[in-house]
Design an enzyme around this catalytic site. Structure first.
Site, mmCIF file in Angstrom:
data_model
loop_
_atom_site.group_PDB
_atom_site.id
_atom_site.type_symbol
_atom_site.label_atom_id
_atom_site.label_comp_id
_atom_site.label_asym_id
_atom_site.label_seq_id
_atom_site.Cartn_x
_atom_site.Cartn_y
_atom_site.Cartn_z
ATOM 1 N N ASP A 47 0.823 -1.208 0.000
ATOM 2 C CA ASP A 47 0.000 0.000 0.000
ATOM 3 C C ASP A 47 0.863 1.267 0.000
ATOM 4 O OD1 ASP A 47 -2.395 1.354 -0.088
ATOM 5 O OD2 ASP A 47 -2.755 1.251 2.072
ATOM 6 N N ASN A 79 -10.701 -2.393 -6.094
ATOM 7 C CA ASN A 79 -9.832 -1.455 -6.819
ATOM 8 C C ASN A 79 -10.338 -1.080 -8.222
ATOM 9 O OD1 ASN A 79 -6.757 -2.670 -5.275
ATOM 10 N ND2 ASN A 79 -8.008 -0.902 -4.722
HETATM 11 C C1 IPE Z 1 -1.316 0.208 -3.453
HETATM 12 O O1 IPE Z 1 -1.119 1.563 -3.486
HETATM 13 C C2 IPE Z 1 -1.451 -0.413 -4.818
HETATM 14 C C3 IPE Z 1 -2.820 -0.763 -5.192
HETATM 15 C C4 IPE Z 1 -3.856 -0.828 -4.401
HETATM 16 C C5 IPE Z 1 -3.046 -1.083 -6.591
HETATM 17 P P1 IPE Z 1 -2.348 2.584 -3.509
HETATM 18 O O2 IPE Z 1 -2.699 2.861 -4.919
HETATM 19 O O3 IPE Z 1 -3.464 2.076 -2.666
HETATM 20 O O4 IPE Z 1 -1.692 3.874 -2.864
HETATM 21 P P2 IPE Z 1 -2.384 4.883 -1.861
HETATM 22 O O5 IPE Z 1 -2.937 4.063 -0.737
HETATM 23 O O6 IPE Z 1 -3.451 5.581 -2.621
HETATM 24 O O7 IPE Z 1 -1.279 5.779 -1.432
HETATM 25 C C1 IPE Z 2 -5.537 -2.648 -0.313
HETATM 26 O O1 IPE Z 2 -5.129 -1.359 -0.545
HETATM 27 C C2 IPE Z 2 -5.508 -3.432 -1.566
HETATM 28 C C3 IPE Z 2 -4.188 -3.580 -2.161
HETATM 29 C C4 IPE Z 2 -3.079 -3.195 -1.643
HETATM 30 C C5 IPE Z 2 -4.200 -4.247 -3.419
HETATM 31 P P1 IPE Z 2 -6.190 -0.203 -0.856
HETATM 32 O O2 IPE Z 2 -5.439 1.053 -0.844
HETATM 33 O O3 IPE Z 2 -6.953 -0.521 -2.073
HETATM 34 O O4 IPE Z 2 -7.155 -0.364 0.383
HETATM 35 P P2 IPE Z 2 -8.041 0.697 1.135
HETATM 36 O O5 IPE Z 2 -8.894 1.320 0.088
HETATM 37 O O6 IPE Z 2 -7.087 1.666 1.741
HETATM 38 O O7 IPE Z 2 -8.786 -0.089 2.158
HETATM 39 MG MG MG Z 3 -4.057 2.386 -0.744
#
Ligand code: IPE
Ligand code: IPE
Ligand code: MG
Length: 235
Positions: free
Chosen positions: A12, A60
Protein backbone atom coordinates in the site's frame (compact mmCIF):
# COMPACT_ATOMS: atom_id res chain seq x y z
CA UNK A 1 16.62 -15.30 14.12
CA UNK A 2 13.60 -17.30 12.96
CA UNK A 3 12.57 -16.55 9.40
CA UNK A 4 8.78 -16.79 9.04
CA UNK A 5 7.94 -19.48 6.50
CA UNK A 6 5.05 -17.53 4.97
CA UNK A 7 5.05 -13.74 4.72
CA UNK A 8 2.00 -11.87 3.36
CA UNK A 9 2.24 -8.22 2.36
CA UNK A 10 -0.44 -5.61 1.61
CA UNK A 11 1.43 -3.40 -0.86
CA UNK A 12 0.00 0.00 0.00
CA UNK A 13 0.96 3.64 -0.50
CA UNK A 14 2.03 3.86 -4.15
CA UNK A 15 -0.37 6.73 -4.79
CA UNK A 16 0.67 8.76 -1.75
CA UNK A 17 4.34 8.13 -2.51
CA UNK A 18 3.84 9.67 -5.97
CA UNK A 19 1.64 12.54 -4.76
CA UNK A 20 4.25 13.60 -2.24
CA UNK A 21 6.69 14.01 -5.12
CA UNK A 22 4.24 15.79 -7.39
CA UNK A 23 4.10 12.78 -9.70
CA UNK A 24 1.06 10.96 -11.16
CA UNK A 25 -0.30 7.97 -9.20
CA UNK A 26 0.58 5.71 -12.13
CA UNK A 27 4.24 6.51 -11.57
CA UNK A 28 3.85 5.34 -7.99
CA UNK A 29 2.54 2.02 -9.30
CA UNK A 30 5.52 1.67 -11.64
CA UNK A 31 7.87 2.24 -8.70
CA UNK A 32 5.81 -0.15 -6.59
CA UNK A 33 6.07 -2.84 -9.25
CA UNK A 34 9.84 -2.39 -9.51
CA UNK A 35 10.05 -2.66 -5.74
CA UNK A 36 8.12 -5.91 -5.82
CA UNK A 37 10.82 -7.39 -8.06
CA UNK A 38 13.46 -6.35 -5.54
CA UNK A 39 11.53 -7.68 -2.54
CA UNK A 40 10.98 -11.03 -4.28
CA UNK A 41 14.78 -11.30 -4.70
CA UNK A 42 15.33 -10.28 -1.08
CA UNK A 43 12.74 -12.75 0.20
CA UNK A 44 14.44 -15.55 -1.65
CA UNK A 45 17.80 -14.55 -0.23
CA UNK A 46 16.44 -14.30 3.33
CA UNK A 47 14.96 -17.78 3.04
CA UNK A 48 11.23 -17.01 3.07
CA UNK A 49 9.46 -20.10 1.70
CA UNK A 50 6.11 -18.54 0.77
CA UNK A 51 5.43 -14.95 -0.18
CA UNK A 52 1.90 -13.66 -0.85
CA UNK A 53 1.31 -10.09 -1.96
CA UNK A 54 -1.91 -8.11 -2.40
CA UNK A 55 -1.61 -6.10 -5.60
CA UNK A 56 -5.21 -5.50 -6.76
CA UNK A 57 -8.41 -5.92 -4.77
CA UNK A 58 -11.97 -6.59 -5.87
CA UNK A 59 -12.65 -2.99 -4.78
CA UNK A 60 -9.83 -1.45 -6.82
CA UNK A 61 -11.95 -1.44 -10.02
CA UNK A 62 -13.68 1.61 -8.53
CA UNK A 63 -10.58 3.74 -9.10
CA UNK A 64 -10.41 6.06 -12.10
CA UNK A 65 -10.44 4.45 -15.52
CA UNK A 66 -6.98 5.82 -16.19
CA UNK A 67 -5.53 4.32 -13.05
CA UNK A 68 -7.14 0.90 -13.64
CA UNK A 69 -5.89 0.87 -17.24
CA UNK A 70 -2.40 1.78 -16.08
CA UNK A 71 -2.44 -1.05 -13.58
CA UNK A 72 -3.60 -3.57 -16.20
CA UNK A 73 -0.76 -2.48 -18.46
CA UNK A 74 1.65 -2.98 -15.60
CA UNK A 75 0.26 -6.45 -14.79
CA UNK A 76 0.64 -7.47 -18.45
CA UNK A 77 4.31 -6.52 -18.45
CA UNK A 78 5.02 -7.87 -14.99
CA UNK A 79 3.37 -11.29 -15.50
CA UNK A 80 5.45 -11.81 -18.64
CA UNK A 81 8.61 -10.74 -16.86
CA UNK A 82 7.78 -13.15 -14.03
CA UNK A 83 8.13 -16.14 -16.37
CA UNK A 84 11.84 -15.28 -16.75
CA UNK A 85 12.30 -14.32 -13.10
CA UNK A 86 10.77 -17.62 -11.99
CA UNK A 87 12.85 -19.63 -14.44
CA UNK A 88 16.04 -17.92 -13.34
CA UNK A 89 15.39 -18.26 -9.61
CA UNK A 90 13.34 -21.49 -9.62
CA UNK A 91 10.35 -19.75 -8.08
CA UNK A 92 6.86 -21.18 -8.35
CA UNK A 93 4.08 -18.66 -8.93
CA UNK A 94 0.35 -18.66 -8.51
CA UNK A 95 -2.17 -15.87 -8.98
CA UNK A 96 -4.99 -15.84 -6.42
CA UNK A 97 -8.26 -13.98 -6.85
CA UNK A 98 -11.00 -14.14 -9.47
CA UNK A 99 -8.92 -13.93 -12.62
CA UNK A 100 -11.88 -14.81 -14.88
CA UNK A 101 -12.77 -11.13 -15.35
CA UNK A 102 -9.39 -10.07 -16.77
CA UNK A 103 -8.81 -9.59 -20.50
CA UNK A 104 -8.07 -12.85 -22.31
CA UNK A 105 -4.37 -12.03 -22.83
CA UNK A 106 -3.87 -11.42 -19.09
CA UNK A 107 -5.59 -14.71 -18.28
CA UNK A 108 -3.34 -16.43 -20.81
CA UNK A 109 -0.23 -14.82 -19.27
CA UNK A 110 -1.32 -16.13 -15.85
CA UNK A 111 -1.86 -19.62 -17.26
CA UNK A 112 1.57 -19.64 -18.91
CA UNK A 113 3.25 -18.35 -15.76
CA UNK A 114 1.65 -20.89 -13.43
CA UNK A 115 2.24 -23.77 -15.85
CA UNK A 116 5.87 -22.90 -16.62
CA UNK A 117 6.81 -22.48 -12.95
CA UNK A 118 4.85 -25.36 -11.45
CA UNK A 119 7.86 -27.61 -10.78
CA UNK A 120 10.06 -24.97 -9.14
CA UNK A 121 10.45 -24.96 -5.38
CA UNK A 122 13.01 -22.34 -4.30
CA UNK A 123 10.07 -20.19 -3.14
CA UNK A 124 6.30 -20.14 -3.66
CA UNK A 125 5.21 -16.66 -4.70
CA UNK A 126 1.52 -15.79 -4.80
CA UNK A 127 0.17 -12.55 -6.16
CA UNK A 128 -3.40 -11.51 -5.40
CA UNK A 129 -5.15 -9.91 -8.38
CA UNK A 130 -8.85 -9.05 -8.29
CA UNK A 131 -8.71 -10.68 -4.90
CA UNK A 132 -11.10 -10.22 -2.01
CA UNK A 133 -11.30 -12.57 0.94
CA UNK A 134 -15.11 -12.58 0.98
CA UNK A 135 -15.22 -13.19 -2.77
CA UNK A 136 -12.72 -16.06 -2.38
CA UNK A 137 -14.93 -17.63 0.32
CA UNK A 138 -18.08 -17.23 -1.82
CA UNK A 139 -16.37 -18.83 -4.85
CA UNK A 140 -14.96 -21.64 -2.72
CA UNK A 141 -18.22 -22.34 -0.92
CA UNK A 142 -20.10 -22.47 -4.22
CA UNK A 143 -17.75 -25.21 -5.40
CA UNK A 144 -18.07 -27.00 -2.08
CA UNK A 145 -21.88 -26.83 -2.24
CA UNK A 146 -21.78 -28.25 -5.77
CA UNK A 147 -19.57 -31.11 -4.59
CA UNK A 148 -21.98 -31.75 -1.72
CA UNK A 149 -24.98 -31.70 -4.06
CA UNK A 150 -23.19 -34.18 -6.34
CA UNK A 151 -22.40 -36.47 -3.41
CA UNK A 152 -18.62 -35.91 -3.60
CA UNK A 153 -18.49 -34.72 0.03
CA UNK A 154 -20.81 -35.23 2.98
CA UNK A 155 -21.69 -32.20 5.15
CA UNK A 156 -20.64 -34.03 8.33
CA UNK A 157 -17.19 -34.65 6.84
CA UNK A 158 -16.46 -30.94 6.36
CA UNK A 159 -13.53 -29.75 8.49
CA UNK A 160 -11.34 -26.65 8.56
CA UNK A 161 -8.97 -28.50 6.21
CA UNK A 162 -11.84 -29.11 3.78
CA UNK A 163 -12.58 -25.38 3.67
CA UNK A 164 -8.88 -24.58 3.27
CA UNK A 165 -8.87 -26.83 0.24
CA UNK A 166 -11.58 -24.79 -1.49
CA UNK A 167 -9.79 -21.48 -1.08
CA UNK A 168 -7.46 -19.96 -3.70
CA UNK A 169 -4.55 -20.54 -1.32
CA UNK A 170 -5.21 -24.32 -1.13
CA UNK A 171 -2.17 -26.36 -0.20
CA UNK A 172 -0.16 -23.53 1.39
CA UNK A 173 0.41 -23.01 5.10
CA UNK A 174 -1.20 -19.92 6.64
CA UNK A 175 0.91 -16.74 6.72
CA UNK A 176 3.07 -16.41 9.83
CA UNK A 177 3.53 -12.69 9.36
CA UNK A 178 1.34 -10.05 7.70
CA UNK A 179 2.92 -6.74 6.74
CA UNK A 180 0.98 -3.66 5.64
CA UNK A 181 2.91 -0.65 4.39
CA UNK A 182 1.92 3.01 4.41
CA UNK A 183 0.14 3.42 7.70
CA UNK A 184 -3.38 2.07 7.30
CA UNK A 185 -4.42 -0.27 10.10
CA UNK A 186 -6.87 -2.53 8.28
CA UNK A 187 -7.03 -5.75 6.30
CA UNK A 188 -8.98 -4.41 3.31
CA UNK A 189 -10.50 -7.85 2.66
CA UNK A 190 -7.17 -9.73 2.47
CA UNK A 191 -6.87 -13.42 3.50
CA UNK A 192 -9.32 -13.15 6.40
CA UNK A 193 -9.58 -16.90 6.95
CA UNK A 194 -5.84 -17.55 6.50
CA UNK A 195 -4.65 -14.73 8.81
CA UNK A 196 -6.54 -16.01 11.87
CA UNK A 197 -3.35 -16.50 13.90
CA UNK A 198 -0.76 -14.49 11.99
CA UNK A 199 1.33 -11.76 13.57
CA UNK A 200 0.58 -8.30 12.15
CA UNK A 201 3.21 -5.67 11.40
CA UNK A 202 2.23 -2.18 10.28
CA UNK A 203 4.68 0.44 9.08
CA UNK A 204 4.30 4.01 7.85
CA UNK A 205 6.87 3.38 5.09
CA UNK A 206 5.08 3.52 1.71
CA UNK A 207 5.46 0.45 -0.50
CA UNK A 208 7.92 1.99 -3.05
CA UNK A 209 10.33 2.72 -0.16
CA UNK A 210 9.91 -0.61 1.62
CA UNK A 211 13.32 -2.23 1.16
CA UNK A 212 15.21 -5.23 2.52
CA UNK A 213 16.17 -3.37 5.71
CA UNK A 214 12.47 -2.64 6.35
CA UNK A 215 11.61 -6.28 5.68
CA UNK A 216 14.27 -7.34 8.19
CA UNK A 217 12.76 -4.92 10.74
CA UNK A 218 9.39 -6.62 10.29
CA UNK A 219 11.01 -10.04 10.75
CA UNK A 220 12.83 -8.84 13.86
CA UNK A 221 9.52 -7.57 15.22
CA UNK A 222 8.03 -10.97 14.50
CA UNK A 223 10.85 -12.63 16.44
CA UNK A 224 10.07 -10.53 19.49
CA UNK A 225 6.47 -11.71 19.65
CA UNK A 226 5.24 -14.61 21.71
CA UNK A 227 3.12 -16.65 19.32
CA UNK A 228 0.29 -18.71 20.75
CA UNK A 229 -0.92 -20.86 17.87
CA UNK A 230 -0.46 -21.34 14.21
CA UNK A 231 3.31 -21.50 13.93
CA UNK A 232 6.32 -23.32 15.24
CA UNK A 233 8.88 -21.01 16.77
CA UNK A 234 12.33 -22.46 17.26
CA UNK A 235 15.58 -21.29 18.77
C1 IPE B 1 -1.32 0.21 -3.45
O1 IPE B 1 -1.12 1.56 -3.49
C2 IPE B 1 -1.45 -0.41 -4.82
C3 IPE B 1 -2.82 -0.76 -5.19
C4 IPE B 1 -3.86 -0.83 -4.40
C5 IPE B 1 -3.05 -1.08 -6.59
P1 IPE B 1 -2.35 2.58 -3.51
O2 IPE B 1 -2.70 2.86 -4.92
O3 IPE B 1 -3.46 2.08 -2.67
O4 IPE B 1 -1.69 3.87 -2.86
P2 IPE B 1 -2.38 4.88 -1.86
O5 IPE B 1 -2.94 4.06 -0.74
O6 IPE B 1 -3.45 5.58 -2.62
O7 IPE B 1 -1.28 5.78 -1.43
C1 IPE C 1 -5.54 -2.65 -0.31
O1 IPE C 1 -5.13 -1.36 -0.55
C2 IPE C 1 -5.51 -3.43 -1.57
C3 IPE C 1 -4.19 -3.58 -2.16
C4 IPE C 1 -3.08 -3.20 -1.64
C5 IPE C 1 -4.20 -4.25 -3.42
P1 IPE C 1 -6.19 -0.20 -0.86
O2 IPE C 1 -5.44 1.05 -0.84
O3 IPE C 1 -6.95 -0.52 -2.07
O4 IPE C 1 -7.16 -0.36 0.38
P2 IPE C 1 -8.04 0.70 1.13
O5 IPE C 1 -8.89 1.32 0.09
O6 IPE C 1 -7.09 1.67 1.74
O7 IPE C 1 -8.79 -0.09 2.16
MG1 MG D 1 -4.06 2.39 -0.74
Amino acid sequence: MVIPAHVAIILDGNGRWAKKRGLPRSYGHIKGCANLETIVDDSLEIGIRYLTVYAFSTENWKRSRDEVEGLMKLFRLYLKKCVKICEHNKIRMRVIGDTSVFDADIQEAIRVLEESSKDYDAMFFQIALNYGSRDEIVRGMRRMAEDAANGRIRPDEITEETIDGYLDTAGLPDPDLLIRTSGELRLSNFLMWQLAYSEFYFTDVPWPDFDKAELMKAIEGYNNRERRYGGVKEG
